[in-house]
Design a protein around this motif. Structure first.
Motif, PDB file in Angstrom:
ATOM      1  N   GLU A  37      -5.106  69.322  38.331  1.00 37.62           N
ATOM      2  CA  GLU A  37      -3.835  69.112  37.661  1.00 37.62           C
ATOM      3  C   GLU A  37      -3.838  67.820  36.851  1.00 37.62           C
ATOM      4  N   THR A  38      -4.407  66.766  37.381  1.00 40.52           N
ATOM      5  CA  THR A  38      -4.479  65.483  36.707  1.00 40.52           C
ATOM      6  C   THR A  38      -5.934  65.056  36.686  1.00 40.52           C
ATOM      7  N   THR A  39      -6.606  65.342  35.580  1.00 43.87           N
ATOM      8  CA  THR A  39      -8.018  65.024  35.483  1.00 43.87           C
ATOM      9  C   THR A  39      -8.181  63.557  35.138  1.00 43.87           C
ATOM     10  N   CYS A  40      -9.040  62.908  35.864  1.00 40.72           N
ATOM     11  CA  CYS A  40      -9.297  61.489  35.642  1.00 40.72           C
ATOM     12  C   CYS A  40     -10.775  61.317  35.346  1.00 40.72           C
ATOM     13  N   PHE A  41     -11.130  61.163  34.092  1.00 40.54           N
ATOM     14  CA  PHE A  41     -12.514  61.014  33.685  1.00 40.54           C
ATOM     15  C   PHE A  41     -12.946  59.567  33.818  1.00 40.54           C
ATOM     16  N   ASN A  42     -14.242  59.365  33.889  1.00 36.79           N
ATOM     17  CA  ASN A  42     -14.774  58.010  33.987  1.00 36.79           C
ATOM     18  C   ASN A  42     -14.412  57.163  32.784  1.00 36.79           C
ATOM     19  N   GLY A  43     -14.241  57.782  31.640  1.00 32.26           N
ATOM     20  CA  GLY A  43     -13.919  57.006  30.455  1.00 32.26           C
ATOM     21  C   GLY A  43     -15.136  56.333  29.863  1.00 32.26           C
ATOM     22  N   PHE A 136     -13.539  52.928  44.831  1.00 34.72           N
ATOM     23  CA  PHE A 136     -14.800  52.306  44.448  1.00 34.72           C
ATOM     24  C   PHE A 136     -14.943  52.289  42.938  1.00 34.72           C
ATOM     25  N   HIS A 137     -15.785  51.391  42.509  1.00 32.51           N
ATOM     26  CA  HIS A 137     -16.119  51.250  41.105  1.00 32.51           C
ATOM     27  C   HIS A 137     -17.619  51.066  41.030  1.00 32.51           C
ATOM     28  N   PRO A 138     -18.277  51.861  40.191  1.00 30.74           N
ATOM     29  CA  PRO A 138     -19.716  51.664  40.069  1.00 30.74           C
ATOM     30  C   PRO A 138     -20.021  50.299  39.470  1.00 30.74           C
ATOM     31  N   CYS A 140     -23.610  47.432  40.069  1.00 33.94           N
ATOM     32  CA  CYS A 140     -25.016  47.546  40.446  1.00 33.94           C
ATOM     33  C   CYS A 140     -24.994  48.089  41.865  1.00 33.94           C
ATOM     34  N   GLY A 141     -24.859  49.376  41.990  1.00 27.57           N
ATOM     35  CA  GLY A 141     -24.577  50.037  43.252  1.00 27.57           C
ATOM     36  C   GLY A 141     -23.135  50.500  43.197  1.00 27.57           C
ATOM     37  N   MET A 142     -22.364  50.193  44.217  1.00 26.75           N
ATOM     38  CA  MET A 142     -20.946  50.550  44.261  1.00 26.75           C
ATOM     39  C   MET A 142     -20.168  49.392  44.856  1.00 26.75           C
ATOM     40  N   THR A 143     -19.020  49.095  44.263  1.00 23.91           N
ATOM     41  CA  THR A 143     -18.130  48.078  44.808  1.00 23.91           C
ATOM     42  C   THR A 143     -16.932  48.799  45.409  1.00 23.91           C
ATOM     43  N   PHE A 144     -16.708  48.590  46.707  1.00 24.19           N
ATOM     44  CA  PHE A 144     -15.620  49.239  47.437  1.00 24.19           C
ATOM     45  C   PHE A 144     -14.453  48.280  47.607  1.00 24.19           C
ATOM     46  N   TYR A 145     -13.246  48.797  47.392  1.00 23.16           N
ATOM     47  CA  TYR A 145     -11.992  48.082  47.608  1.00 23.16           C
ATOM     48  C   TYR A 145     -11.303  48.827  48.743  1.00 23.16           C
ATOM     49  N   ILE A 146     -11.243  48.208  49.910  1.00 25.10           N
ATOM     50  CA  ILE A 146     -10.844  48.907  51.130  1.00 25.10           C
ATOM     51  C   ILE A 146      -9.580  48.275  51.716  1.00 25.10           C
ATOM     52  N   SER A 147      -8.594  49.115  51.992  1.00 19.55           N
ATOM     53  CA  SER A 147      -7.376  48.691  52.690  1.00 19.55           C
ATOM     54  C   SER A 147      -7.451  49.232  54.109  1.00 19.55           C
ATOM     55  N   PHE A 148      -7.141  48.378  55.088  1.00 21.97           N
ATOM     56  CA  PHE A 148      -7.263  48.774  56.487  1.00 21.97           C
ATOM     57  C   PHE A 148      -6.333  47.936  57.341  1.00 21.97           C
ATOM     58  N   GLU A 149      -6.204  48.335  58.584  1.00 23.37           N
ATOM     59  CA  GLU A 149      -5.413  47.578  59.554  1.00 23.37           C
ATOM     60  C   GLU A 149      -6.360  46.969  60.572  1.00 23.37           C
ATOM     61  N   VAL A 150      -6.009  45.783  61.028  1.00 19.56           N
ATOM     62  CA  VAL A 150      -6.773  45.128  62.092  1.00 19.56           C
ATOM     63  C   VAL A 150      -5.863  44.926  63.296  1.00 19.56           C
ATOM     64  N   ASN A 151      -6.483  44.876  64.446  1.00 23.23           N
ATOM     65  CA  ASN A 151      -5.793  44.507  65.681  1.00 23.23           C
ATOM     66  C   ASN A 151      -6.156  43.062  65.958  1.00 23.23           C
ATOM     67  N   VAL A 164     -13.379  43.611  49.925  1.00 24.51           N
ATOM     68  CA  VAL A 164     -14.192  44.061  48.800  1.00 24.51           C
ATOM     69  C   VAL A 164     -15.637  43.903  49.249  1.00 24.51           C
ATOM     70  N   VAL A 165     -16.378  45.011  49.169  1.00 26.67           N
ATOM     71  CA  VAL A 165     -17.772  45.010  49.622  1.00 26.67           C
ATOM     72  C   VAL A 165     -18.614  45.736  48.587  1.00 26.67           C
ATOM     73  N   ARG A 166     -19.700  45.097  48.158  1.00 25.22           N
ATOM     74  CA  ARG A 166     -20.662  45.751  47.259  1.00 25.22           C
ATOM     75  C   ARG A 166     -21.750  46.382  48.097  1.00 25.22           C
ATOM     76  N   TYR A 167     -22.098  47.602  47.709  1.00 22.74           N
ATOM     77  CA  TYR A 167     -23.114  48.338  48.456  1.00 22.74           C
ATOM     78  C   TYR A 167     -24.211  48.828  47.519  1.00 22.74           C
ATOM     79  N   PHE A 168     -25.414  48.567  47.907  1.00 18.95           N
ATOM     80  CA  PHE A 168     -26.603  49.159  47.316  1.00 18.95           C
ATOM     81  C   PHE A 168     -27.511  49.420  48.502  1.00 18.95           C
ATOM     82  N   PRO A 169     -28.132  50.601  48.616  1.00 21.41           N
ATOM     83  CA  PRO A 169     -28.927  50.884  49.820  1.00 21.41           C
ATOM     84  C   PRO A 169     -29.848  49.721  50.190  1.00 21.41           C
TER      85      PRO A 169
END
Length: 184
Positions: A37-43, A136-138, A140-151, A164-169
């Motif tokens: 319904e709402t296509t979101c291309f990489n641009g 995430f945003h590509p 050099c690898g992938m950069t993750f933007y993560i929302s979470f709860e902590v105890n 914010v965590v960058r990941y490359f294998p």
């Protein structure tokens, strides 16, 4: 900024699946239907569906405003035709990994690395409660933007956090891990 290089064995993760033989999870199928319904291309110009004439300055400005508002964490992707490389990371899908690992397991490992670093630096003992959303945003690898709860055992409270965590294998970099600001 702190760099943590973590060997694959420390992450206890499966290698990304090259081909999938199993159908996607029902939640993923629903998400794909919604995205129709709402296509979101990489641009990016190499996307066959991308036409720079179709992406107005106004759309780019609105997306920039959404990034400023959300910080990359809680982007409302349904508002945009073009997302300029940004994507939601479907937590209950297994598309990034071979079964039985889900994307949620992978993100939990990233968050736990971020929390370990945060706890060491801030002399706290926060524990992961619940992962809320990941984008995430590509890069050099992938950069993750993560929302979470902590105890927080110090006051028995559940608190919203972001990382914010960058990941490359074989290479993971924790960029930040902080409480969610009240204004967001």
């Amino acid at each position: 900024m702190s760099v943590s290089i973590v060997p694959d064995s420390a992450m206890e993760r499966s290698e990304p699946a090259m081909e999938r033989s199993n159908p996607p999870s029902p939640k993923r199928q629903k998400t794909e239907e919604e995205e129709e319904e709402t296509t979101c291309f990489n641009g990016r110009p190499d996307d066959s569906d991308f036409d720079s004439e179709d992406c107005s300055d106004g759309e780019m400005e609105l997306f920039d405003q959404e990034l400023d508002r959300s910080g990359g964490y809680e982007i409302d992707f349904k508002k945009f035709r073009y997302c300029f490389g940004w994507r939601p990371f479907h937590l209950d899908d297994v598309s990034f990994f071979s079964d039985p690992e889900t994307n949620r397991h992978f993100v939990a490992k990233l968050v736990n690395l971020a929390l370990d670093q945060h706890n060491e630096e801030k002399k706290t003992s926060l524990e992961l409660g619940k992962i809320l959303i990941a984008n995430f945003h590509p890069s050099c690898g992938m950069t993750f933007y993560i929302s979470f709860e902590v105890n927080d055992p110090s006051d028995s409270q559940t608190k919203p956090y972001r990382a914010v965590v960058r990941y490359f294998p074989g290479d993971i970099e924790v960029i930040s891990c902080n409480p969610k600001e009240e204004s967001c």
